[in-house]
Motif scaffolding. Sequence first.
Motif, short mmCIF file in Angstrom:
data_model
loop_
_atom_site.label_atom_id
_atom_site.label_comp_id
_atom_site.label_asym_id
_atom_site.label_seq_id
_atom_site.Cartn_x
_atom_site.Cartn_y
_atom_site.Cartn_z
N GLY A 34 0.82 -1.21 0.00
CA GLY A 34 0.00 0.00 0.00
C GLY A 34 0.84 1.26 0.00
N GLY A 35 2.03 1.16 -0.58
CA GLY A 35 2.95 2.29 -0.60
C GLY A 35 3.03 2.95 -1.96
N LEU A 36 4.13 3.60 -2.20
CA LEU A 36 4.36 4.36 -3.42
C LEU A 36 5.66 3.90 -4.06
N ALA A 37 5.62 3.59 -5.36
CA ALA A 37 6.83 3.21 -6.10
C ALA A 37 7.46 4.45 -6.70
N VAL A 38 8.76 4.61 -6.47
CA VAL A 38 9.48 5.76 -7.01
C VAL A 38 10.72 5.24 -7.74
N PRO A 39 10.74 5.30 -9.08
CA PRO A 39 11.93 4.86 -9.80
C PRO A 39 13.14 5.70 -9.37
N CYS A 40 14.24 5.01 -9.08
CA CYS A 40 15.42 5.72 -8.60
C CYS A 40 16.66 4.87 -8.82
N ASP A 41 17.64 5.44 -9.49
CA ASP A 41 18.95 4.81 -9.63
C ASP A 41 19.86 5.53 -8.64
N VAL A 42 20.25 4.86 -7.57
CA VAL A 42 21.01 5.52 -6.51
C VAL A 42 22.39 5.98 -6.97
N THR A 43 22.85 5.51 -8.14
CA THR A 43 24.13 5.99 -8.65
C THR A 43 24.01 7.37 -9.26
N VAL A 44 22.78 7.83 -9.43
CA VAL A 44 22.52 9.15 -10.02
C VAL A 44 22.00 10.07 -8.91
N LEU A 45 22.83 11.01 -8.51
CA LEU A 45 22.49 11.90 -7.41
C LEU A 45 21.14 12.59 -7.62
N ALA A 46 20.86 13.04 -8.83
CA ALA A 46 19.59 13.72 -9.11
C ALA A 46 18.40 12.80 -8.85
N ASP A 47 18.54 11.50 -9.12
CA ASP A 47 17.46 10.56 -8.83
C ASP A 47 17.19 10.48 -7.33
N VAL A 48 18.24 10.45 -6.53
CA VAL A 48 18.08 10.36 -5.08
C VAL A 48 17.46 11.65 -4.55
N GLU A 49 17.87 12.78 -5.09
CA GLU A 49 17.26 14.05 -4.70
C GLU A 49 15.77 14.06 -5.04
N ARG A 50 15.40 13.54 -6.23
CA ARG A 50 13.99 13.45 -6.62
C ARG A 50 13.22 12.50 -5.69
N LEU A 51 13.86 11.43 -5.27
CA LEU A 51 13.23 10.48 -4.35
C LEU A 51 12.84 11.17 -3.05
N PHE A 52 13.76 11.92 -2.46
CA PHE A 52 13.44 12.62 -1.21
C PHE A 52 12.43 13.74 -1.43
N ALA A 53 12.51 14.41 -2.57
CA ALA A 53 11.52 15.45 -2.88
C ALA A 53 10.14 14.82 -3.02
N ARG A 54 10.08 13.67 -3.64
CA ARG A 54 8.79 12.98 -3.80
C ARG A 54 8.25 12.53 -2.45
N ALA A 55 9.12 12.01 -1.61
CA ALA A 55 8.70 11.55 -0.28
C ALA A 55 8.19 12.71 0.56
N THR A 56 8.92 13.80 0.59
CA THR A 56 8.49 14.93 1.41
C THR A 56 7.27 15.60 0.80
N GLY A 57 7.15 15.59 -0.53
CA GLY A 57 5.97 16.14 -1.18
C GLY A 57 4.72 15.33 -0.89
N ALA A 58 4.88 14.01 -0.86
CA ALA A 58 3.73 13.12 -0.65
C ALA A 58 3.34 13.01 0.82
N ARG A 59 4.32 13.03 1.71
CA ARG A 59 4.05 12.75 3.12
C ARG A 59 4.53 13.81 4.09
N GLY A 60 5.21 14.85 3.59
CA GLY A 60 5.65 15.93 4.47
C GLY A 60 7.01 15.74 5.10
N ARG A 61 7.43 14.48 5.25
CA ARG A 61 8.74 14.22 5.86
C ARG A 61 9.12 12.76 5.65
N VAL A 62 10.38 12.47 5.92
CA VAL A 62 10.88 11.09 5.91
C VAL A 62 11.30 10.78 7.34
N ASP A 63 10.68 9.76 7.93
CA ASP A 63 11.02 9.37 9.29
C ASP A 63 12.05 8.25 9.34
#
Length: 156
Positions: A50-79
């Motif tokens: 029941g979660g959210l799939a976020v495509p992310c290649d951790v070798t690409v810094l911009a992908d990891v930045e997008r991952l955290f932006a998506r997480a904080t955008g969807a849920r407000g924070r990463v715990d």
Amino acid sequence: MMRALEGRTAVVTGAGTGQAIAEAFAAEGAFVLCAGRTEAAIAQVASCVGGLAVPCDVTVLADVERLFARATGARGRVDVFVNNAGQTGPVGAMADVDLDAWRACAEVSLFGAMHGLGVAASHGWAARRLAPSTCRRAWARTATRCGAPVPPRNSR
């Protein structure tokens, strides 16, 4: 009884062991963002928990930045951040080992991990901590489900 991660947001990278981690965290009440390179695999895991799939290649810094932006955008924070993506290098005699394959392993397992930690820190993640007892309970339950050893009570 309240579940250990009730209302928390967890980001888990890697679809292999990450699936067991995502399932365990979801069972403890976390909303899980599943991240990885293989979109079909992370979509399946996210659907199961029941979660959210976020495509992310951790070798690409911009992908990891997008991952955290998506997480904080969807849920407000990463715990909870589980920097789980990794790759095993080739096995064989040194004379036969493909150095490009080892380089790819280092990109994921070393640089990918550093990208995750750096982006998490830039989002202030290191400043927010769950109470140690909450983390211990969640880890003990997760480790039991995943077959990992449970750390001693006084470890961090």
